[in-house]
Design an enzyme around this catalytic site. Sequence first.
Site, PDB file in Angstrom:
ATOM      1  N   SER A 110       0.986   4.718  -8.132  1.00 10.23           N
ATOM      2  CA  SER A 110       1.746   5.010  -6.907  1.00 10.23           C
ATOM      3  C   SER A 110       3.115   5.602  -7.236  1.00 10.23           C
ATOM      4  O   SER A 110       3.563   6.574  -6.621  1.00 10.23           O
ATOM      5  CB  SER A 110       1.946   3.730  -6.090  1.00 10.23           C
TER       6      SER A 110
ATOM      7  N   GLN B 288       0.036   4.861   2.414  1.00 14.23           N
ATOM      8  CA  GLN B 288      -0.123   6.311   2.304  1.00 14.23           C
ATOM      9  C   GLN B 288       0.278   7.019   3.594  1.00 14.23           C
ATOM     10  O   GLN B 288       0.935   8.061   3.558  1.00 14.23           O
ATOM     11  CB  GLN B 288      -1.573   6.648   1.933  1.00 14.23           C
TER      12      GLN B 288
ATOM     13  N   ASP C 156      -6.104  -2.840  -3.658  1.00 16.53           N
ATOM     14  CA  ASP C 156      -6.879  -2.199  -4.716  1.00 16.53           C
ATOM     15  C   ASP C 156      -7.467  -3.205  -5.698  1.00 16.53           C
ATOM     16  O   ASP C 156      -8.322  -2.850  -6.509  1.00 16.53           O
ATOM     17  CB  ASP C 156      -6.016  -1.196  -5.479  1.00 16.53           C
TER      18      ASP C 156
ATOM     19  N   LYS D  31     -12.271   3.446   0.871  1.00 16.03           N
ATOM     20  CA  LYS D  31     -11.662   3.835  -0.408  1.00 16.03           C
ATOM     21  C   LYS D  31     -12.581   4.856  -1.091  1.00 16.03           C
ATOM     22  O   LYS D  31     -13.414   5.477  -0.439  1.00 16.03           O
ATOM     23  CB  LYS D  31     -11.436   2.594  -1.269  1.00 16.03           C
TER      24      LYS D  31
END
Length: 447
Positions: free
Chosen positions: A31, A178, A328, A355
């Site tokens: 990220s 996001q 995640d 995902k």
Amino acid sequence: MAHSPHTSPSPRVIRAPARLSGRIRVPGDKSISHRSLMLSALAVGESRIEGLLEGEDVLATAAAMRAMGATIARGDDAVWRVQGVGVGGLLQPAQALEMGNSGTSTRLLMGLVASHAVSATFVGDASLSGRPMGRVITPLAQMGADITSAPGGRLPLTVRGLVPSVPIDYELPVASAQVKSAVLLAALNTPGITRVIEPVPTRDHSERMLAGFGARLTVEQGPRGRVIALEGEAELRPQSITVPGDPSSAAFWMVAASVVPGSDVVVENVGLNPTRAGLVTALRMMGADITELEPRTVGGEPVADLRVRHAALSGIEVPPDLAPSMIDEYPVLFVAAAFAAGATVARGAEELRVKESDRIAAMRVALEANGVTTVEHEDGLTVHGNGGEKIAGGATVATQLDHRIAMSMTVAGLHARDAITLDDASPVATSYPAFYQQLAELSGETA
């Protein structure tokens, strides 16, 4: 370096080692790596980035920023140097931007393009092309961008930016770092103040890094959640960035060392941003032995070395409010649950359905094929653990072009009676190119 989509599958057989021991350093946080390249490309002057994750997803971001005018080069010292074009200075890319497998690159870059006088077409691999982009399209269209996509808001997709774009107040309908980041990046070149209201907090790397680059940004708690306000037409200053190790990559070793008897592993330089550390919390609730060594702050982010030793795990009900800080890590948490005593209920994670694969269904199928009893829910799994015994193993797992499925089921194979076979381990290169080499080191084998 151009991104190359996966071509031929690369099967891999996973056998249980005697134990895992040693010290390793995981790749830079994905990220933070994406964001450091994008913001450096929008600053005026040269930024330096150390510890950048050099996986395929991040290289796709680097290639896209180069295509829009930034000069980006990796030195022999492994330091990346970026000469930025300034906010408002993005150039028209000559061809479509190849995003490979990277949803983060795609969604964040859509935000950047939305407020610049350029038009960009985004293309990706089969997995990425199946992922919906509608939740990003909605707010960016409100800011004035003209976006056309394949049916269902999917790639290929073209964003035609508007200058000047329109500041908006946008309340996130679904917790998504996001989407939040895409709106904030669009806000950089938008006159006035753009606000994102976040009912459920998500990872805050964008806010930390935007402030570090000099954007005028405030974060306050309002009646409906966190309110992030950014004043547009920003001037970003170049920075020297050290990227901490990715907690999502460290997650695999945390679980592996916890479940393989006799293991003692130190994972160095792990980012422990509280919006990302949910798995550490959940594993400790299960009884994991995780010690933070030398806690420190690097580039505004909390970091420590993590020592993880084998421990008896117990099933828990995972607090749903941990979901945004470990979204995640759910696939590898399901693996930890397979070796716990009793049932683990992990819910509140419907985001896993969209995902790189449907991670709930993919992990249920993979675990059950290898002897683990699960119950699938719309928003997660219940996993019935075996109290630390080896699982049966013996099956072939369909990784579905998803790096986290591949690595999670690799961890499952480290404590299985019969070898687990991955039909394709090549997606691991998107986020963790050295994963199998480091596994060999910790196992006392050669890769």
